[in-house]
Motif scaffolding. Structure first.
Motif, PDB file in Angstrom:
ATOM      1  N   UNK A  27       0.809  -1.223   0.000  1.00 24.82           N
ATOM      2  CA  UNK A  27       0.000   0.000   0.000  1.00 24.82           C
ATOM      3  C   UNK A  27       0.837   1.265   0.000  1.00 24.82           C
ATOM      4  N   UNK A  28       2.109   1.151  -0.284  1.00 23.92           N
ATOM      5  CA  UNK A  28       2.963   2.341  -0.340  1.00 23.92           C
ATOM      6  C   UNK A  28       2.980   3.112   0.993  1.00 23.92           C
ATOM      7  N   UNK A  29       2.845   2.368   2.092  1.00 23.46           N
ATOM      8  CA  UNK A  29       2.869   2.995   3.412  1.00 23.46           C
ATOM      9  C   UNK A  29       4.272   3.446   3.786  1.00 23.46           C
ATOM     10  N   UNK A  30       4.328   4.586   4.474  1.00 25.59           N
ATOM     11  CA  UNK A  30       5.614   5.116   4.907  1.00 25.59           C
ATOM     12  C   UNK A  30       6.171   4.325   6.098  1.00 25.59           C
ATOM     13  N   UNK A  31       5.295   3.911   6.985  1.00 28.60           N
ATOM     14  CA  UNK A  31       5.718   3.348   8.265  1.00 28.60           C
ATOM     15  C   UNK A  31       5.543   1.833   8.311  1.00 28.60           C
ATOM     16  N   UNK A  32       6.527   1.185   8.858  1.00 29.51           N
ATOM     17  CA  UNK A  32       6.443  -0.255   9.064  1.00 29.51           C
ATOM     18  C   UNK A  32       6.969  -0.588  10.445  1.00 29.51           C
ATOM     19  N   UNK A  33       6.428  -1.672  11.019  1.00 25.85           N
ATOM     20  CA  UNK A  33       6.689  -2.005  12.418  1.00 25.85           C
ATOM     21  C   UNK A  33       6.927  -3.496  12.579  1.00 25.85           C
ATOM     22  N   UNK A  34       7.763  -3.834  13.548  1.00 26.73           N
ATOM     23  CA  UNK A  34       7.914  -5.214  13.976  1.00 26.73           C
ATOM     24  C   UNK A  34       7.575  -5.312  15.460  1.00 26.73           C
ATOM     25  N   UNK A  35       6.669  -6.253  15.780  1.00 29.88           N
ATOM     26  CA  UNK A  35       6.283  -6.548  17.149  1.00 29.88           C
ATOM     27  C   UNK A  35       6.596  -8.008  17.449  1.00 29.88           C
ATOM     28  N   UNK A  36       6.722  -8.292  18.738  1.00 32.54           N
ATOM     29  CA  UNK A  36       6.650  -9.676  19.166  1.00 32.54           C
ATOM     30  C   UNK A  36       5.506  -9.796  20.166  1.00 32.54           C
ATOM     31  N   UNK A  37       4.888 -10.964  20.153  1.00 29.98           N
ATOM     32  CA  UNK A  37       3.744 -11.191  21.026  1.00 29.98           C
ATOM     33  C   UNK A  37       3.969 -12.454  21.832  1.00 29.98           C
ATOM     34  N   UNK A  38       3.891 -12.306  23.149  1.00 25.66           N
ATOM     35  CA  UNK A  38       4.090 -13.417  24.059  1.00 25.66           C
ATOM     36  C   UNK A  38       2.918 -13.494  25.024  1.00 25.66           C
ATOM     37  N   UNK A  39       2.561 -14.698  25.445  1.00 26.75           N
ATOM     38  CA  UNK A  39       1.425 -14.851  26.368  1.00 26.75           C
ATOM     39  C   UNK A  39       1.602 -13.990  27.615  1.00 26.75           C
ATOM     40  N   UNK A  40       0.554 -13.245  27.941  1.00 30.60           N
ATOM     41  CA  UNK A  40       0.577 -12.415  29.141  1.00 30.60           C
ATOM     42  C   UNK A  40       1.306 -11.094  28.997  1.00 30.60           C
ATOM     43  N   UNK A  41       1.979 -10.896  27.867  1.00 32.06           N
ATOM     44  CA  UNK A  41       2.741  -9.655  27.674  1.00 32.06           C
ATOM     45  C   UNK A  41       2.189  -8.801  26.546  1.00 32.06           C
ATOM     46  N   UNK A  42       1.234  -9.311  25.800  1.00 30.44           N
ATOM     47  CA  UNK A  42       0.648  -8.520  24.719  1.00 30.44           C
ATOM     48  C   UNK A  42       1.628  -8.301  23.579  1.00 30.44           C
ATOM     49  N   UNK A  43       1.389  -7.252  22.823  1.00 28.60           N
ATOM     50  CA  UNK A  43       2.272  -6.904  21.712  1.00 28.60           C
ATOM     51  C   UNK A  43       3.304  -5.897  22.198  1.00 28.60           C
ATOM     52  N   UNK A  44       4.547  -6.162  21.895  1.00 26.78           N
ATOM     53  CA  UNK A  44       5.619  -5.237  22.260  1.00 26.78           C
ATOM     54  C   UNK A  44       6.385  -4.839  21.000  1.00 26.78           C
TER      55      UNK A  44
END
Lengths: 113, 110
Positions: A27-44
């Motif tokens: 989509x030609x987006x300017x911003x991109x992100x990497x998260x990790x998700x662990x049980x009980x910790x949500x998205x970081x």
């Protein structure tokens, strides 16, 4: 429809290996992100990029690096994988920033043995 | 940095209206409130976003009181397929300092 794809749904690596996780958005987006998700910790948030070759650390960048050579592609690199990096990794993109609507990929479940 | 507080989990019967409240006491003037839904083994999906008062779309409604220190996501007549984790985020469009949190796990019971 915006599409964010990730190179693998499941990945198994050994401790000490170098791991590349690839993410592509159409989509030609300017911003991109990497998260990790662990049980009980949500998205970081690990890292994000607001332009080609630009990157910023998120909440938990230790043990990770990123690369954004082209606007549509954002790579997460584990230089020397460790067992505590076993997790679900999610890539996202947005037009303006993290508070703008983010479109997520399906995730990569990485297991480090 | 405006962090959010949500209940960890909620249960509801099919057909009921579900309200999930999020607290964000440190919300700033330019911050918007955004809710995401995440099904197992999938990435989160945008549901709704608002700044003040009430926003409604085909999926949900978002109620924001005048002081904006909290918000309530309302899901009308939930079905089993609404079982998911719901995340509340607060931040300024264009900014990159945001906290996703652990979300609220909604379980819809037959």
């Amino acid at each position: 429809d915006v599409k964010v794809t990730q190179s693998s749904r499941y990945l198994v690596k050994r401790t000490g290996e170098k791991v590349f996780l690839e993410c592509v958005q159409d989509m030609d987006h300017e911003n991109m992100f990497w998260y990790r998700q662990d049980p009980g910790l949500g998205l970081r948030l690990i890292y994000f990029s607001y332009d080609v070759k630009m990157k910023e650390k998120g909440d938990i960048p230790e043990g990770y690096s990123v690369s954004r050579e082209k606007k549509e592609r954002f790579s997460l690199i584990l230089e020397s994988a460790s067992t505590n990096q076993t997790s679900m990794y999610l890539c996202a993109s947005s037009f303006r920033g993290i508070a703008d609507t983010q479109y997520f990929g399906p995730g990569t479940r990485l297991t480090v043995l | 940095l405006a962090k959010t507080t949500q209940p960890i989990s909620m249960d509801s019967y099919e057909g009921q209206e579900v309200n999930i409240t999020c607290s964000h006491n440190n919300i700033a003037t330019n911050d918007y409130i955004t809710w995401y839904q995440q099904f197992p083994s999938q990435g989160p999906r945008f549901i709704i976003q608002g700044y003040k008062t009430k926003v409604t779309n085909e999926v949900a409604s978002l109620f924001i009181p005048a002081d904006r220190k909290s918000s309530t996501l309302s899901l009308p007549r939930v079905s089993l397929s609404d079982t998911a984790v719901y995340y509340c985020l607060v931040g300024e469009p264009g900014a990159n300092n945001l906290f996703f949190g652990t979300g609220t796990r909604l379980t819809v019971i037959p």
